[in-house]
Enzyme design. Structure first.
Site, PDB file in Angstrom:
ATOM      1  N   ALA A 162       0.573  47.299  47.308  1.00  0.00           N
ATOM      2  CA  ALA A 162       1.561  47.759  48.040  1.00  0.00           C
ATOM      3  C   ALA A 162       2.722  46.671  48.453  1.00  0.00           C
ATOM      4  O   ALA A 162       2.434  45.482  48.616  1.00  0.00           O
ATOM      5  CB  ALA A 162       1.089  48.266  49.257  1.00  0.00           C
TER       6      ALA A 162
ATOM      7  N   LYS B  21     -10.546  53.938  44.383  1.00  0.00           N
ATOM      8  CA  LYS B  21      -9.612  53.102  45.114  1.00  0.00           C
ATOM      9  C   LYS B  21      -9.684  53.655  46.739  1.00  0.00           C
ATOM     10  O   LYS B  21      -9.363  54.490  46.983  1.00  0.00           O
ATOM     11  CB  LYS B  21      -8.159  53.097  44.711  1.00  0.00           C
TER      12      LYS B  21
ATOM     13  N   GLY C 292       5.054  51.358  50.225  1.00  0.00           N
ATOM     14  CA  GLY C 292       6.801  52.001  49.725  1.00  0.00           C
ATOM     15  C   GLY C 292       7.593  51.173  50.389  1.00  0.00           C
ATOM     16  O   GLY C 292       8.833  51.556  50.544  1.00  0.00           O
TER      17      GLY C 292
END
Length: 261
Positions: free
Chosen positions: A188, A101, A162
């Site tokens: 994300a 990734k 986040g």
């Protein structure tokens, strides 16, 4: 245990059942992580090479092996193509896999991808035989360039890592999905179950999330919610939603109503 969605999907030349990929960062303990990963039904988990020692006993890697999950190393923490390529090469040696990734971050405040460095790293790693899964901006042009470079998927962010802000630009996601001939994985920004469901409804093949589960008050319960959300969003897309209308459209006709004097 079957994962989200009934149909399998292809990624990197392999068939997968679960459409939920889970990151391993942010959990309070390995025990908590284990329960959450099992509850999620995931088959693939991401691991940051810089945060683990693959040879350590009682480690994250041992947990992943015990659960029978596929370990996808990532280049988290890299800010240049050169650094990301080197980290990927180290990951290949440590984890004995050509899958990576790819993350190349522009700055430590936004954690947004650095597009030129990301593309440069992707080209080098594909040429070196890696199966590259790049974390990218929600930019249809960059997504196309990464696919043309030979990446096995494109992984646009819904919002910053986040942040839990969900998918901020559904329009771009639809363009990326429409144009892509490789899997599109939302990566994300997922904060709650409705975000994951929306990603699937927009046409994504899978959802990758981490802090939405690991930092939840009850990670295992949130993992179950995300699993169900991915499944629900996928089934909703397959079912074909009704068109949006400005005005009401009654589901029952006036035919058969009694006539009033």
């Amino acid at each position: 245990m079957p994962g989200p969605g009934e149909a399998t999907w292809s990624l990197g030349g392999r068939q997968w059942t679960s459409r939920l990929i889970v990151g391993t960062g942010g959990f309070r303990s390995l025990a908590q992580m284990e329960v959450a990963l099992e509850a999620s039904g995931t088959e693939i988990v991401t691991v940051a090479l810089r945060r683990v020692d693959p040879s350590a006993r009682g480690s994250l890697v041992e947990l992943i092996e015990r659960l029978g999950l596929f370990c996808l190393p990532n280049t988290a923490g890299c800010y240049t193509a050169r650094d990301a390529v080197r980290t990927a090469q180290l990951a290949r040696e440590a984890f004995e896999t050509d899958w990576i990734k790819l993350e190349v971050i522009g700055d430590d405040r936004t954690l947004l991808p650095d597009a030129p460095e990301l593309l440069a790293a992707a080209e080098k790693l594909v040429a070196d035989g890696f199966t590259v899964l790049p974390y990218t901006n929600d930019d249809p042009i960059l997504a196309r360039r990464l696919e043309e470079a030979g990446c096995a998927a494109v992984m646009p962010l819904g919002s910053p890592i986040g942040s839990g802000s969900g998918i901020r630009n559904p329009y771009n996601f639809r363009i990326i999905v429409e144009a892509a001939s490789v899997p599109v994985i939302c990566d994300a920004g997922i904060g709650t179950a409705s975000d994951a469901a929306l990603a699937m409804e927009l046409g994504c093949d899978a959802v990758l999330l981490a802090s939405a589960v690991s930092r939840a008050a009850d990670p295992a319960r949130m993992a179950v919610a995300m699993r169900k959300a991915v499944e629900a969003g996928y089934e909703a897309r397959r079912s074909g939603r009704i068109p949006r209308r400005l005005h009401a459209d009654a589901s029952t006709t006036d035919e058969g109503l009694p006539e009033l004097d």
